[in-house]
Design an enzyme around this catalytic site. Structure first.
Site, PDB file in Angstrom:
ATOM      1  N   ARG A  71      56.047  21.045  50.817  1.00  0.00           N
ATOM      2  CA  ARG A  71      54.911  21.766  51.426  1.00  0.00           C
ATOM      3  C   ARG A  71      55.252  23.198  51.834  1.00  0.00           C
ATOM      4  NH1 ARG A  71      54.474  16.661  53.649  1.00  0.00           N
ATOM      5  NH2 ARG A  71      52.835  15.445  52.648  1.00  0.00           N
TER       6      ARG A  71
ATOM      7  N   LYS B 203      50.887  36.754  46.346  1.00  0.00           N
ATOM      8  CA  LYS B 203      50.210  35.942  45.319  1.00  0.00           C
ATOM      9  C   LYS B 203      51.282  35.316  44.438  1.00  0.00           C
ATOM     10  CE  LYS B 203      45.737  38.144  44.547  1.00  0.00           C
ATOM     11  NZ  LYS B 203      44.912  38.831  43.533  1.00  0.00           N
TER      12      LYS B 203
ATOM     13  N   ASN C 234      42.302  45.671  41.658  1.00  0.00           N
ATOM     14  CA  ASN C 234      41.967  45.206  40.305  1.00  0.00           C
ATOM     15  C   ASN C 234      41.353  46.318  39.456  1.00  0.00           C
ATOM     16  OD1 ASN C 234      42.788  42.597  40.893  1.00  0.00           O
ATOM     17  ND2 ASN C 234      40.797  42.082  41.776  1.00  0.00           N
TER      18      ASN C 234
ATOM     19  N   HIS D 115      41.353  46.241  35.718  1.00  0.00           N
ATOM     20  CA  HIS D 115      41.848  44.932  35.289  1.00  0.00           C
ATOM     21  C   HIS D 115      40.793  44.068  34.596  1.00  0.00           C
ATOM     22  CE1 HIS D 115      45.361  46.154  37.460  1.00  0.00           C
ATOM     23  NE2 HIS D 115      45.971  45.007  37.249  1.00  0.00           N
TER      24      HIS D 115
ATOM     25  N   HIS E 292      50.835  44.097  29.746  1.00  0.00           N
ATOM     26  CA  HIS E 292      49.792  44.092  30.777  1.00  0.00           C
ATOM     27  C   HIS E 292      49.417  45.518  31.232  1.00  0.00           C
ATOM     28  CE1 HIS E 292      47.471  42.764  34.194  1.00  0.00           C
ATOM     29  NE2 HIS E 292      48.258  43.446  35.014  1.00  0.00           N
TER      30      HIS E 292
END
Ligand SMILES: NC(=O)c1ccc[n+]([C@@H]2O[C@H](COP(=O)([O-])OP(=O)(O)OC[C@H]3O[C@@H](n4cnc5c(N)ncnc54)[C@H](O)[C@@H]3O)[C@@H](O)[C@H]2O)c1
Length: 360
Positions: free
Chosen positions: A119, A141, A243, A246, A263
């Site tokens: 966890r 993230k 973003n 993106h 990317h």
């Protein structure tokens, strides 16, 4: 060495930014290390940096290493499972640490594994690409890809610390380095016009990867990203500005099956499309969009939508973006260079714009 603090609610952490720091025993001795650690890397990065990092960690930690094959396709559930099984087999406990040594792929995978083992256990990021330093290692993230799409499973999980040694960028291939520069230019485009001017003036030094220039460039980007994620840690508002470029960029990557562009290269084209769409919808001067395209071009990045990509296909691929609602898309547009806004845009207008780009 600079210490940059990221204040993310309950788990603030330090980013240590310097030149040659991973080679210095004294640096490692100041870190808060768990008694046991699993160092995750890939063979390409490990051949250059595993030894000094493991030696540094080894001063205070019993560290073992696990290598994941190189490539985006290994940011997968099966690689995460291998890490969890290894941790369980070797009886790692909750007070252990994972250490991610690599680019965004290793960072995302390791963070995801750390977020879910027992966890959630601590992890340290040691990003080794420019993209990972200025973007993926900051903000918490983490995630993996599914066959159905990139980053579909993940968690917000903050590292205990991030170590950025600009010297590791010397071995990064030129194309990867330039791809990372697209994300750097993004910070200027969305929120710092003076940074764009600096990038224009310092181009030769940036391309030569001069140490002092890299330290300044990375610190500026990290401060931008940290400030945004501190205000909006879970992307419920302002963080979406990151973003910029993106939604168009992801569509280009999808339609070219992730084989044509890195990317950052797709994002470079995407940023110019977003800027030109801002002109199309009346919020930006043409000269500003041209200026952004010129800067990206001067850094060796692509800026034109490939003619093989049809407007309707682009629109459908853009719909796949997680952030959209029916008939409307949330795009990041520019009001001027250095000032981005989040805007709901009708699909019809995007289609008309893409058709107009194709006619040029
Ligand atoms: N978590 C986030 O917020 C976030 C943000 C942006 C991107 N990402 C993710 O990051 C990933 C892309 O990261 P990336 O561009 O760093 O790619 P990557 O991790 O695949 O690294 C690119 C290549 O460079 C090699 N490499 C890495 N460091 C090196 C070094 N110092 N010397 C020589 N070779 C080196 C790698 O082995 C790889 O072949 C994607 O999966 C993307 O989804 C995540």
């Amino acid at each position: 060495m600079q210490t940059l603090r990221v204040e993310t609610g309950q788990s603030p952490y330090n980013i240590y930014l310097g030149s040659g720091i991973i080679q210095q025993p004294a640096f490692w001795s100041t870190l808060n290390l768990a008694p046991r650690g699993l160092l995750i890397s890939n063979p390409v990065v490990a051949q250059h940096y595993q030894l000094p990092v493991q030696a540094g960690l080894g001063q205070k930690q019993n560290t073992v290493a696990h290598l994941v094959p190189d490539g985006e396709s290994f940011k997968s559930l099966s690689e995460a499972e291998k890490i969890w099984r290894l941790l369980a087999q070797e009886k790692f406990t909750r007070d252990s640490q994972l250490i991610a040594l690599g680019g965004g792929v290793i960072g995302d995978l390791t963070g995801f594994a750390a977020a879910n083992f027992m966890r959630g256990i601590d992890f340290i990021g040691i990003p080794t690409t420019l993209l990972a330093m200025v973007d993926s290692s900051v903000g918490g993230k983490t995630g993996i890809n599914l066959p159905q799409g990139k980053n579909l499973v993940g968690a917000f999980w903050q590292p205990g610390a991030v170590i950025m040694d600009v010297d590791v960028l010397r071995t990064l291939p030129d194309r990867e380095y330039r791809s990372g520069l697209a994300e750097v230019i993004k910070y200027g485009a969305i929120g710092d016009k003076a940074f764009l001017q600096w990038l224009d003036l310092q181009r030769d030094h940036v391309i030569a990867r001069e140490t002092d220039i890299l330290l300044e460039l990375i610190a500026r980007c990290v401060k931008h990203k940290a400030a945004i994620v501190e205000r909006d840690p879970r992307e419920s508002g302002e963080r979406a500005l990151l973003n910029f470029g993106h939604t168009f960029g992801h569509a280009i990557e999808t339609l070219t099956h992730y084989t044509t562009y890195l990317h950052g290269e797709a994002v470079a084209i995407g940023m110019v499309l977003a800027a030109r769409f801002s002109v199309f919808s009346g919020s930006l001067e043409t000269s500003a969009a041209d200026q952004l395209a010129d800067l990206l071009t001067s850094y060796g990045l692509p800026v034109e939508l490939p003619s093989s990509l049809l407007a309707m296909d682009m629109l459908v691929a853009m719909r796949g973006d997680k952030k959209n609602t029916a008939q409307q898309m949330r795009l990041i547009l520019l009001q001027s260079l250095g000032h981005a806004v989040i805007q709901q845009v009708g699909e019809e207008s995007i289609l008309k714009f893409l058709q107009s780009v194709q006619r040029c």
